[in-house]
Every structure is written in C-alpha cells, then in structure tokens.
Scaffold this motif. Structure first.
Motif, PDB file in Angstrom:
ATOM      1  N   PRO A 130       0.747  -1.139   0.176  1.00  0.00           N
ATOM      2  CA  PRO A 130       0.136   0.102  -0.007  1.00  0.00           C
ATOM      3  C   PRO A 130       0.876   1.249  -0.104  1.00  0.00           C
ATOM      4  O   PRO A 130       1.876   1.118   0.531  1.00  0.00           O
ATOM      5  CB  PRO A 130      -0.665  -0.139   1.074  1.00  0.00           C
ATOM      6  CG  PRO A 130      -0.128  -0.861   2.307  1.00  0.00           C
ATOM      7  CD  PRO A 130       0.639  -2.030   1.289  1.00  0.00           C
ATOM      8  N   VAL A 131       0.219   2.350  -0.645  1.00  0.00           N
ATOM      9  CA  VAL A 131       1.046   3.560  -0.638  1.00  0.00           C
ATOM     10  C   VAL A 131       0.554   4.549   0.248  1.00  0.00           C
ATOM     11  O   VAL A 131       1.230   5.643   0.394  1.00  0.00           O
ATOM     12  CB  VAL A 131       1.233   4.143  -2.038  1.00  0.00           C
ATOM     13  CG1 VAL A 131       1.645   3.344  -3.089  1.00  0.00           C
ATOM     14  CG2 VAL A 131      -0.399   4.504  -2.433  1.00  0.00           C
ATOM     15  N   ARG A 132      -0.459   4.323   0.970  1.00  0.00           N
ATOM     16  CA  ARG A 132      -1.354   5.267   2.354  1.00  0.00           C
ATOM     17  C   ARG A 132      -1.640   4.345   3.116  1.00  0.00           C
ATOM     18  O   ARG A 132      -2.150   3.242   2.803  1.00  0.00           O
ATOM     19  CB  ARG A 132      -2.059   6.237   1.332  1.00  0.00           C
ATOM     20  CG  ARG A 132      -3.196   5.467   0.936  1.00  0.00           C
ATOM     21  CD  ARG A 132      -4.208   6.651   0.522  1.00  0.00           C
ATOM     22  NE  ARG A 132      -5.553   6.007  -0.237  1.00  0.00           N
ATOM     23  CZ  ARG A 132      -6.418   6.525  -0.667  1.00  0.00           C
ATOM     24  NH1 ARG A 132      -6.475   7.816  -0.890  1.00  0.00           N
ATOM     25  NH2 ARG A 132      -7.600   5.837  -1.350  1.00  0.00           N
ATOM     26  N   ASP A 133      -1.760   5.089   4.263  1.00  0.00           N
ATOM     27  CA  ASP A 133      -2.468   4.333   5.459  1.00  0.00           C
ATOM     28  C   ASP A 133      -4.045   4.453   5.479  1.00  0.00           C
ATOM     29  O   ASP A 133      -4.519   5.317   4.657  1.00  0.00           O
ATOM     30  CB  ASP A 133      -1.462   4.547   6.797  1.00  0.00           C
ATOM     31  CG  ASP A 133      -1.961   5.933   7.295  1.00  0.00           C
ATOM     32  OD1 ASP A 133      -2.723   6.680   6.766  1.00  0.00           O
ATOM     33  OD2 ASP A 133      -1.279   6.241   8.339  1.00  0.00           O
ATOM     34  N   PRO A 134      -4.649   4.036   6.338  1.00  0.00           N
ATOM     35  CA  PRO A 134      -6.224   4.246   6.527  1.00  0.00           C
ATOM     36  C   PRO A 134      -6.580   5.608   6.606  1.00  0.00           C
ATOM     37  O   PRO A 134      -7.623   5.802   6.223  1.00  0.00           O
ATOM     38  CB  PRO A 134      -6.521   3.348   7.461  1.00  0.00           C
ATOM     39  CG  PRO A 134      -5.602   2.400   7.678  1.00  0.00           C
ATOM     40  CD  PRO A 134      -4.365   3.109   7.471  1.00  0.00           C
ATOM     41  N   HIS A 135      -5.778   6.527   7.055  1.00  0.00           N
ATOM     42  CA  HIS A 135      -5.873   8.021   7.186  1.00  0.00           C
ATOM     43  C   HIS A 135      -5.652   8.588   5.858  1.00  0.00           C
ATOM     44  O   HIS A 135      -5.736   9.859   5.930  1.00  0.00           O
ATOM     45  CB  HIS A 135      -5.480   8.467   8.582  1.00  0.00           C
ATOM     46  CG  HIS A 135      -5.618   7.594   9.644  1.00  0.00           C
ATOM     47  ND1 HIS A 135      -4.652   6.804  10.125  1.00  0.00           N
ATOM     48  CD2 HIS A 135      -6.879   7.517  10.479  1.00  0.00           C
ATOM     49  CE1 HIS A 135      -5.229   6.305  11.311  1.00  0.00           C
ATOM     50  NE2 HIS A 135      -6.749   6.676  11.382  1.00  0.00           N
TER      51      HIS A 135
END
Length: 230
Positions: A130-135
């Motif tokens: 993934p390139v971004r977290d849940p936020h």
C-alpha cells in the motif's frame, strides 16, 4: 537504519517530529515547537526540553531556541523507518483485523517498537504494498521516499470549491469518530456550499453510499480533512 539502536523514547520523538512537520503548508517554518511536541507525546515541556537536548547531542535533532525542533539527516532516516512501520501496522490492523479508524493509532504505537523489519516487509507484501495508510498518510518506501498528495485542508476552500478527500488526520480520535459518522472517507468528493465566518462553520455536501449528504461542520474538524482540489 536499524531503530533497535535507539531507545523506544527516542524512536517516539523522531516519529513525532516527522509527523508534526509532514503536512506543514509550503512557506511555513519546517520546525516543530516544543509545546506541540509535548502535546503530541503527552509529556511535560521540561521532559521534552531534556530529551531534545540529549538527542541534539546525539546528532538526531536540531533545536533552535524560539524557532523549534527539526530532524538531522540521520534523525530523518530513523524517523522514516518508524513512520513506515507505524503506517503499515495501521493498514494491517484495519484491513486484516477489522480495527476502526480511531483505534489503530495507539495499537500501532505499541507494536511498532517490537516488530522486526522482516515482519514489516512481510506485512507490506501481504497488503499488496500500500502507498497510504487508512488515514491517507503516505507510507514511506523501504528506501525512504515519500510521495505526499498535493492536498490542502478542507477549511481553506472557498464557497463553491470542491475537492476529493485525500487524508483525514488522526490527531484527535474524537474528530475521527465524528467525521466517520458523517460518512467521510478517503476518495469521497466534497463541496463547500457556503462559509459562515461568524460561526466559523462550513456548509458542505458530499457523497456517501451513493447518496448526497449535507451538513455544517466547524473549522477544527474541517481542518482535519485534506483534499485535492477538483
């Protein structure tokens, strides 16, 4: 860089400084105040001052009186390793274990000091890199690159402007729960229909589950939402 060379406290300080500076708007000083650092870490100002002095002597932080705290190149390297761990763990907790937005930060804080780099890379592969977290915060690559979206706080948009939600700050769990309850999520389009300066409120419309919603929200929760302008 191996964060095991540092104490957990030093790891926390480096990650906190990075996080405070990551989304500073262009043109503003790239230094974190000791007051904000104390608030972020939940400790007293004197504790922060002592730790910053010690870590400056270790070549991890740069402290300029009355201007704030920054990272040295060495400190930045360690910080990015810890940020990568934290955000991969948050993503794993949400996607694989069903944690809610406002639950993952503290859980990841505890885990990040114990996991190995090998486990983190296994989790990264399991999650599909993934390139971004849940936020919506970008996950640094293994070699320390960070690609931040060209986003601005929702609170700076004028009436009639629209954007797509790119990030929702996890700085305040209560604000996260409030925004989640409204149906705010990453990649949701939102429009400012009016600004009400006397009440410091924005009137908004957005899409949620295929339906249009609308509400008025205050400047503080609006500042937690970052959007890419349409």
């Amino acid at each position: 860089m191996d964060p095991a060379e540092l104490t957990p406290v030093a790891q926390d300080y480096l990650k906190a400084v990075w996080s405070l500076l990551e989304w500073v708007p262009d043109g503003e000083p790239a230094k974190a105040s000791t007051g904000r650092l104390a608030e972020r870490l939940g400790v007293g100002p004197s504790t922060v001052s002592e730790a910053v002095q010690r870590m400056s002597e270790q070549g991890l932080l740069v402290h300029e009186p009355y201007r704030g705290v920054g990272l040295t190149d060495r400190g930045r390297g360690y910080a990015l390793v810890m940020v990568r761990r934290h955000r991969i763990l948050e993503t794993w907790l949400v996607q694989q274990l069903g944690y809610a937005w406002d639950e993952v930060h503290d859980e990841a804080e505890r885990l990040e000091h114990a996991v190995s780099d090998r486990l983190v890379e296994r989790l990264d592969a399991l999650l599909g890199h993934p390139v971004r977290d849940p936020h919506g915060d970008p996950i640094p690559t293994p070699d320390g690159r960070v690609v931040r979206p060209d986003a601005v706080p929702l609170s700076v948009l004028d009436a009639g402007e629209s954007g797509v939600i790119a990030r929702i700050s996890d700085a305040d769990p209560a604000d996260l729960r409030f925004l989640a309850g409204l149906g705010f999520a990453l990649d949701v389009p939102v429009t400012v229909t009016a600004r009400l300066p006397r009440r410091d409120v924005l009137a908004l419309t957005w899409s949620c589950d295929g339906a249009q919603r609308g509400a008025e929200i205050g400047a503080r929760p609006a500042s937690r939402v970052w959007v890419t302008r349409a």
